[in-house]
Design an enzyme around this catalytic site. Structure first.
Site, PDB file in Angstrom:
ATOM      1  N   ARG A 172      -5.769 117.743  36.539  1.00  0.00           N
ATOM      2  CA  ARG A 172      -6.148 117.504  37.930  1.00  0.00           C
ATOM      3  C   ARG A 172      -5.109 118.074  38.893  1.00  0.00           C
ATOM      4  O   ARG A 172      -5.442 118.473  39.999  1.00  0.00           O
ATOM      5  CB  ARG A 172      -6.299 115.999  38.156  1.00  0.00           C
ATOM      6  CG  ARG A 172      -6.560 115.619  39.586  1.00  0.00           C
ATOM      7  CD  ARG A 172      -7.188 114.254  39.714  1.00  0.00           C
ATOM      8  NE  ARG A 172      -6.463 113.228  39.011  1.00  0.00           N
ATOM      9  CZ  ARG A 172      -6.970 112.006  38.755  1.00  0.00           C
ATOM     10  NH1 ARG A 172      -8.176 111.706  39.135  1.00  0.00           N
ATOM     11  NH2 ARG A 172      -6.238 111.122  38.123  1.00  0.00           N
ATOM     12  N   TYR A 173      -3.824 118.037  38.500  1.00  0.00           N
ATOM     13  CA  TYR A 173      -2.743 118.550  39.341  1.00  0.00           C
ATOM     14  C   TYR A 173      -2.209 119.824  38.696  1.00  0.00           C
ATOM     15  O   TYR A 173      -2.126 119.910  37.479  1.00  0.00           O
ATOM     16  CB  TYR A 173      -1.618 117.518  39.436  1.00  0.00           C
ATOM     17  CG  TYR A 173      -2.075 116.139  39.853  1.00  0.00           C
ATOM     18  CD1 TYR A 173      -2.413 115.881  41.176  1.00  0.00           C
ATOM     19  CD2 TYR A 173      -2.173 115.117  38.924  1.00  0.00           C
ATOM     20  CE1 TYR A 173      -2.830 114.612  41.554  1.00  0.00           C
ATOM     21  CE2 TYR A 173      -2.590 113.847  39.300  1.00  0.00           C
ATOM     22  CZ  TYR A 173      -2.922 113.603  40.615  1.00  0.00           C
ATOM     23  OH  TYR A 173      -3.338 112.354  40.994  1.00  0.00           O
ATOM     24  N   ARG A 232       0.848 119.534  35.899  1.00  0.00           N
ATOM     25  CA  ARG A 232       0.883 118.591  34.782  1.00  0.00           C
ATOM     26  C   ARG A 232      -0.525 118.317  34.260  1.00  0.00           C
ATOM     27  O   ARG A 232      -1.489 118.323  35.030  1.00  0.00           O
ATOM     28  CB  ARG A 232       1.567 117.286  35.174  1.00  0.00           C
ATOM     29  CG  ARG A 232       0.989 116.582  36.394  1.00  0.00           C
ATOM     30  CD  ARG A 232       2.103 115.768  37.069  1.00  0.00           C
ATOM     31  NE  ARG A 232       1.637 114.828  38.075  1.00  0.00           N
ATOM     32  CZ  ARG A 232       1.384 115.152  39.347  1.00  0.00           C
ATOM     33  NH1 ARG A 232       1.463 116.403  39.759  1.00  0.00           N
ATOM     34  NH2 ARG A 232       1.018 114.217  40.207  1.00  0.00           N
ATOM     35  N   CYS A 250      -6.085 101.871  20.515  1.00  0.00           N
ATOM     36  CA  CYS A 250      -4.921 101.124  21.004  1.00  0.00           C
ATOM     37  C   CYS A 250      -4.719  99.911  20.107  1.00  0.00           C
ATOM     38  O   CYS A 250      -5.687  99.402  19.541  1.00  0.00           O
ATOM     39  CB  CYS A 250      -5.157 100.594  22.424  1.00  0.00           C
ATOM     40  SG  CYS A 250      -5.647 101.867  23.591  1.00  0.00           S
ATOM     41  N   CYS A 257      -7.156  96.117  26.579  1.00  0.00           N
ATOM     42  CA  CYS A 257      -6.970  95.382  27.822  1.00  0.00           C
ATOM     43  C   CYS A 257      -8.323  95.243  28.497  1.00  0.00           C
ATOM     44  O   CYS A 257      -9.079  96.227  28.586  1.00  0.00           O
ATOM     45  CB  CYS A 257      -5.999  96.136  28.720  1.00  0.00           C
ATOM     46  SG  CYS A 257      -4.494  96.611  27.841  1.00  0.00           S
ATOM     47  N   CYS A 294      -9.111  97.817  31.310  1.00  0.00           N
ATOM     48  CA  CYS A 294      -8.814  99.235  31.049  1.00  0.00           C
ATOM     49  C   CYS A 294      -9.787 100.159  31.768  1.00  0.00           C
ATOM     50  O   CYS A 294     -11.001  99.995  31.677  1.00  0.00           O
ATOM     51  CB  CYS A 294      -8.888  99.510  29.560  1.00  0.00           C
ATOM     52  SG  CYS A 294      -8.599 101.251  29.156  1.00  0.00           S
ATOM     53  N   ARG A 327     -10.358 103.114  30.952  1.00  0.00           N
ATOM     54  CA  ARG A 327     -11.042 103.933  29.941  1.00  0.00           C
ATOM     55  C   ARG A 327     -11.798 103.049  28.952  1.00  0.00           C
ATOM     56  O   ARG A 327     -12.007 103.419  27.808  1.00  0.00           O
ATOM     57  CB  ARG A 327     -10.024 104.803  29.190  1.00  0.00           C
ATOM     58  CG  ARG A 327      -9.314 105.797  30.083  1.00  0.00           C
ATOM     59  CD  ARG A 327      -8.852 107.030  29.318  1.00  0.00           C
ATOM     60  NE  ARG A 327      -8.205 107.959  30.235  1.00  0.00           N
ATOM     61  CZ  ARG A 327      -6.880 108.085  30.360  1.00  0.00           C
ATOM     62  NH1 ARG A 327      -6.056 107.393  29.597  1.00  0.00           N
ATOM     63  NH2 ARG A 327      -6.374 108.929  31.232  1.00  0.00           N
ATOM     64  N   ASP A 332      -8.550  99.642  38.979  1.00  0.00           N
ATOM     65  CA  ASP A 332      -9.611 100.649  39.040  1.00  0.00           C
ATOM     66  C   ASP A 332     -10.986  99.991  38.968  1.00  0.00           C
ATOM     67  O   ASP A 332     -11.126  98.871  38.477  1.00  0.00           O
ATOM     68  CB  ASP A 332      -9.455 101.639  37.880  1.00  0.00           C
ATOM     69  CG  ASP A 332      -8.235 102.524  38.059  1.00  0.00           C
ATOM     70  OD1 ASP A 332      -8.075 103.092  39.158  1.00  0.00           O
ATOM     71  OD2 ASP A 332      -7.436 102.635  37.105  1.00  0.00           O
ATOM     72  N   ASP A 379      -5.873 105.197  42.554  1.00  0.00           N
ATOM     73  CA  ASP A 379      -6.483 106.405  42.009  1.00  0.00           C
ATOM     74  C   ASP A 379      -7.862 106.498  42.640  1.00  0.00           C
ATOM     75  O   ASP A 379      -8.724 105.646  42.395  1.00  0.00           O
ATOM     76  CB  ASP A 379      -6.561 106.298  40.479  1.00  0.00           C
ATOM     77  CG  ASP A 379      -6.224 107.618  39.822  1.00  0.00           C
ATOM     78  OD1 ASP A 379      -6.761 108.640  40.282  1.00  0.00           O
ATOM     79  OD2 ASP A 379      -5.438 107.610  38.863  1.00  0.00           O
ATOM     80  N   LYS A 390      -4.207 110.322  42.774  1.00  0.00           N
ATOM     81  CA  LYS A 390      -3.493 109.071  43.086  1.00  0.00           C
ATOM     82  C   LYS A 390      -2.711 109.227  44.373  1.00  0.00           C
ATOM     83  O   LYS A 390      -2.045 110.241  44.553  1.00  0.00           O
ATOM     84  CB  LYS A 390      -2.440 108.806  41.994  1.00  0.00           C
ATOM     85  CG  LYS A 390      -2.937 108.240  40.713  1.00  0.00           C
ATOM     86  CD  LYS A 390      -1.725 107.910  39.842  1.00  0.00           C
ATOM     87  CE  LYS A 390      -2.098 107.852  38.396  1.00  0.00           C
ATOM     88  NZ  LYS A 390      -2.541 109.165  37.870  1.00  0.00           N
TER      89      LYS A 390
HETATM   90  C1  LIG Z   1      -2.005 109.693  36.766  1.00  0.00           C
HETATM   91  C2  LIG Z   1      -2.283 111.064  36.373  1.00  0.00           C
HETATM   92  C3  LIG Z   1      -1.244 111.999  36.184  1.00  0.00           C
HETATM   93  C4  LIG Z   1       0.198 111.627  36.379  1.00  0.00           C
HETATM   94  O1  LIG Z   1       0.431 111.411  37.737  1.00  0.00           O
HETATM   95  P1  LIG Z   1       1.906 111.125  38.270  1.00  0.00           P
HETATM   96  O2  LIG Z   1       1.697 110.825  39.717  1.00  0.00           O
HETATM   97  O3  LIG Z   1       2.694 112.387  38.022  1.00  0.00           O
HETATM   98  O4  LIG Z   1       2.442 109.982  37.494  1.00  0.00           O
HETATM   99  C5  LIG Z   1      -1.567 113.274  35.841  1.00  0.00           C
HETATM  100  N1  LIG Z   1      -2.855 113.655  35.667  1.00  0.00           N
HETATM  101  C6  LIG Z   1      -3.875 112.793  35.858  1.00  0.00           C
HETATM  102  C7  LIG Z   1      -5.252 113.273  35.664  1.00  0.00           C
HETATM  103  C8  LIG Z   1      -3.618 111.466  36.195  1.00  0.00           C
HETATM  104  O5  LIG Z   1      -4.638 110.608  36.343  1.00  0.00           O
HETATM  105  S1  SF4 Z   2      -5.008  99.989  29.367  1.00  0.00           S
HETATM  106 FE1  SF4 Z   2      -6.613 100.890  28.051  1.00  0.00          FE
HETATM  107  S2  SF4 Z   2      -5.636 102.695  27.131  1.00  0.00           S
HETATM  108 FE2  SF4 Z   2      -3.976 101.370  27.889  1.00  0.00          FE
HETATM  109  S3  SF4 Z   2      -3.424 100.033  26.151  1.00  0.00           S
HETATM  110 FE3  SF4 Z   2      -4.916  98.921  27.387  1.00  0.00          FE
HETATM  111  S4  SF4 Z   2      -6.884  99.404  26.390  1.00  0.00           S
HETATM  112 FE4  SF4 Z   2      -5.420 100.950  25.686  1.00  0.00          FE
END
Ligand SMILES: *Cc1c(COP(=O)(O)O)cnc(C)c1O
Ligand code: SF4
Length: 347
Positions: A89-90, A93, A102, A106, A109, A111, A272, A309, A316
């Site tokens: 996305r950025y 990184r 996991c 959680c 979560c 995801r 989220d 986010d 974010k």
């Molecule tokens: C959170 C996230 C990151 C890391 O973001 P930082 O602000 O550098 O911690 C990188 N890529 C994606 C898609 C993210 O959701």
């Molecule tokens: S937040 Fe989601 S990805 Fe992270 S440890 Fe918990 S269940 Fe796993």
């Protein structure tokens, strides 16, 4: 207790839910994975109906209620997934997600629709090769963030394999690993795992996800010390959760625990819009009020950044609170005690 708790039978046997609740939870359990490590199960006080550890891991009937604004991909990762296992996305990184498993699941979560035994699983060798080739092809990628699932659920051999492959990509200067393992399954932070990460050879950071000060058991503290003593700097991530850590006293204690364990507080995430999680979310205004309270009582070293986010994959951003505002005759700034001052001061 020596083994992880998975299905409703395990939860009933451990006294965490009743037989009647197990029946009412059937739909929730069909939809979302459940797992508690012995370390987390032992931290729960079964006589406390609001126990902050139970609230994070023990399924609740409330998860059956999905609000219209909630969605399976709450932060829009799918919009930025050029190949399987990568989110880009950025420019500088990428996320690399080698697995969707996991040691704990959680309840909040983001995801939650992708992780678990029936989730997206682990990348095949071919998929991992494709993901690594994507990273190797783009010289803008300065940092790789390993996430998942939990990358520390990989064997030391597989994690070391990935770290070694990333080391060979000259433009990747930083490897960051997001994990919950040092608190939820501290004995998995072995010397072999630490050595596996160090195969990267350049800067490796570990971002620890923890949400309540009680998670810092003696074993968790020792696991964090093994990482930091090995020269791996740590930062923190916390999700702001109703009934878990939505008080200034709890967040204060949590942030102090991070710093005392040589972990720099990094992000406090607003909850989220994951399906079935509205009972665990606060409002943004509540989050901002908590951040103001922290600013007034907690060392600058222990201050996290409160981030949202943005749904849809827009990234974010810090969401306050704001201390500075424009007025008709200049700017005004609020001090940590809530008092307002002109800036620059009137002569
Ligand atoms: C959170 C996230 C990151 C890391 O973001 P930082 O602000 O550098 O911690 C990188 N890529 C994606 C898609 C993210 O959701
Ligand atoms: S937040 Fe989601 S990805 Fe992270 S440890 Fe918990 S269940 Fe796993």
């Amino acid at each position: 207790m020596t083994h992880a708790l998975h299905g409703s039978d395990d939860l009933v046997a451990a006294g965490l839910i009743s037989d009647a609740e197990a029946v009412r939870l059937r739909d929730v359990l069909d939809r979302y994975a459940v797992s508690l490590t012995p370390d987390m199960a032992e931290l729960i006080d079964p006589s406390d109906p609001g126990d902050p550890i139970a609230r994070q891991f023990v399924p609740s009937i409330a998860e059956g209620r999905v609000e219209p604004e909630e969605r399976a991909d709450p932060i829009g990762d799918d919009a930025h997934a050029p190949v399987i296992g990568i989110v880009h996305r950025y420019p500088d990184r990428v996320l690399l997600k080698p697995l969707h498993v996991c040691p704990v699941y959680c309840r909040f979560c983001f995801r939650r629709e992708m992780v678990g035994p029936t989730g997206l699983g682990t990348l095949s060798e071919a998929e991992l090769e494709t993901a690594l080739a994507y990273i190797a092809r783009d010289p803008r990628i300065w940092e790789v963030v390993l996430t998942g699932g939990d990358p520390f659920a990989l064997s030391a051999r597989r994690l070391g394999g990935i770290a070694g492959r990333l080391a060979a990509i000259e433009h990747v200067r930083v490897l960051r690993i997001h994990t919950r393992v040092p608190v939820v399954k501290p004995d998995s932070v072995t010397d072999d795992l630490v050595q596996a990460m160090r195969r990267f050879g350049r800067a490796v950071f570990v971002a620890l996800h923890a949400n309540h000060p009680r998670e810092f058991t003696p074993a968790a503290r020792a696991a964090c010390a093994r990482l930091v003593d090995a020269g791996i700097p740590m930062v923190s991530q916390t999700v702001l959760l109703r009934g878990v850590n939505d008080s200034a006293a709890t967040l204060d204690a949590l942030m102090r625990s991070f710093v005392e364990n040589r972990i720099k507080p990094y992000y406090l995430h607003h909850g989220d819009l994951a399906p079935g999680t509205s009972h665990l979310r606060t409002s943004l205004a509540e989050g901002q009020a908590l951040m103001r309270a922290l600013r007034g009582r907690l060392s600058g070293l222990a201050q996290p950044t409160y981030v949202l986010d943005i749904p849809g994959g827009h990234g974010k951003v810090p969401v306050g609170p704001q201390y500075l505002r424009d007025t008709a005759d200049g700017q005004r700034v609020t001090d940590p005690d809530g008092r307002d001052h002109a800036y620059p001061p009137k002569i």
